[in-house]
Design a protein around this motif. Structure first.
Motif, PDB file in Angstrom:
ATOM      1  N   GLN A  18      33.365  45.323  42.693  1.00  0.00           N
ATOM      2  CA  GLN A  18      34.705  45.337  42.094  1.00  0.00           C
ATOM      3  C   GLN A  18      35.278  43.926  42.032  1.00  0.00           C
ATOM      4  O   GLN A  18      35.927  43.565  41.052  1.00  0.00           O
ATOM      5  N   ALA A  19      35.021  43.128  43.052  1.00  0.00           N
ATOM      6  CA  ALA A  19      35.535  41.752  43.069  1.00  0.00           C
ATOM      7  C   ALA A  19      34.921  40.932  41.934  1.00  0.00           C
ATOM      8  O   ALA A  19      35.624  40.150  41.274  1.00  0.00           O
ATOM      9  N   GLN A  20      33.641  41.112  41.673  1.00  0.00           N
ATOM     10  CA  GLN A  20      32.983  40.367  40.598  1.00  0.00           C
ATOM     11  C   GLN A  20      33.497  40.806  39.229  1.00  0.00           C
ATOM     12  O   GLN A  20      33.731  39.974  38.346  1.00  0.00           O
ATOM     13  N   MET A  21      33.684  42.104  39.064  1.00  0.00           N
ATOM     14  CA  MET A  21      34.209  42.614  37.797  1.00  0.00           C
ATOM     15  C   MET A  21      35.640  42.121  37.588  1.00  0.00           C
ATOM     16  O   MET A  21      36.001  41.714  36.480  1.00  0.00           O
ATOM     17  N   ALA A  22      36.424  42.156  38.649  1.00  0.00           N
ATOM     18  CA  ALA A  22      37.805  41.672  38.567  1.00  0.00           C
ATOM     19  C   ALA A  22      37.838  40.209  38.131  1.00  0.00           C
ATOM     20  O   ALA A  22      38.648  39.825  37.282  1.00  0.00           O
ATOM     21  N   GLU A  23      36.942  39.411  38.690  1.00  0.00           N
ATOM     22  CA  GLU A  23      36.887  37.984  38.337  1.00  0.00           C
ATOM     23  C   GLU A  23      36.560  37.811  36.857  1.00  0.00           C
ATOM     24  O   GLU A  23      37.171  36.995  36.167  1.00  0.00           O
ATOM     25  N   LYS A  24      35.610  38.579  36.354  1.00  0.00           N
ATOM     26  CA  LYS A  24      35.246  38.490  34.935  1.00  0.00           C
ATOM     27  C   LYS A  24      36.414  38.870  34.025  1.00  0.00           C
ATOM     28  O   LYS A  24      36.527  38.358  32.921  1.00  0.00           O
ATOM     29  N   LEU A  25      37.264  39.774  34.507  1.00  0.00           N
ATOM     30  CA  LEU A  25      38.407  40.220  33.707  1.00  0.00           C
ATOM     31  C   LEU A  25      39.671  39.403  33.959  1.00  0.00           C
ATOM     32  O   LEU A  25      40.678  39.595  33.286  1.00  0.00           O
ATOM     33  N   GLY A  26      39.624  38.513  34.953  1.00  0.00           N
ATOM     34  CA  GLY A  26      40.773  37.654  35.230  1.00  0.00           C
ATOM     35  C   GLY A  26      41.909  38.340  35.965  1.00  0.00           C
ATOM     36  O   GLY A  26      43.068  37.992  35.770  1.00  0.00           O
ATOM     37  N   ASN A  28      43.018  40.313  39.988  1.00  0.00           N
ATOM     38  CA  ASN A  28      42.573  40.354  41.382  1.00  0.00           C
ATOM     39  C   ASN A  28      41.886  41.685  41.666  1.00  0.00           C
ATOM     40  O   ASN A  28      41.991  42.635  40.893  1.00  0.00           O
ATOM     41  N   ARG A  29      41.163  41.757  42.770  1.00  0.00           N
ATOM     42  CA  ARG A  29      40.359  42.925  43.093  1.00  0.00           C
ATOM     43  C   ARG A  29      41.204  44.186  43.249  1.00  0.00           C
ATOM     44  O   ARG A  29      40.832  45.262  42.795  1.00  0.00           O
ATOM     45  N   ALA A  30      42.363  44.058  43.876  1.00  0.00           N
ATOM     46  CA  ALA A  30      43.228  45.221  44.078  1.00  0.00           C
ATOM     47  C   ALA A  30      43.704  45.797  42.742  1.00  0.00           C
ATOM     48  O   ALA A  30      43.762  47.021  42.571  1.00  0.00           O
ATOM     49  N   THR A  31      44.023  44.937  41.804  1.00  0.00           N
ATOM     50  CA  THR A  31      44.436  45.385  40.473  1.00  0.00           C
ATOM     51  C   THR A  31      43.282  46.095  39.781  1.00  0.00           C
ATOM     52  O   THR A  31      43.444  47.184  39.224  1.00  0.00           O
ATOM     53  N   TYR A  32      42.100  45.478  39.830  1.00  0.00           N
ATOM     54  CA  TYR A  32      40.935  46.106  39.218  1.00  0.00           C
ATOM     55  C   TYR A  32      40.668  47.476  39.861  1.00  0.00           C
ATOM     56  O   TYR A  32      40.396  48.456  39.167  1.00  0.00           O
TER      57      TYR A  32
END
Length: 82
Positions: A18-26, A28-32
């Protein structure tokens, strides 16, 4: 299919956390995480946490689908949560 299901499926296809996907989408992990879980805050009148326009565009680019499809998935999520 809902946006929550779609995001999880696409993330797992790419073997991303989830953290990596969140980073790709710009975001934070909690939002993702709230996007993927279909999070609803009952204190805010059942507000569904969904990606904004910029994030929707990034999702479409990352997954190779259209923005219209992403919007349709979000509408499906809203209908399901009502």
């Amino acid at each position: 299919m809902t946006i929550s299901e779609f995001l999880k499926l696409e993330r797992e296809k790419r073997c991303l956390t989830q953290a990596q996907m969140a980073e790709k989408l710009g975001v934070n992990r909690a939002t993702y995480n709230s996007y993927e879980k279909g999070w609803v805050d009952k204190k805010k009148n059942n507000y569904l946490r969904v990606p904004g326009l910029k994030v929707r565009t990034k999702i479409a680019k990352l997954t190779g689908c259209s923005k219209e499809y992403v919007n349709e998935l979000i509408e499906n999520e809203r209908k399901e949560k009502r």
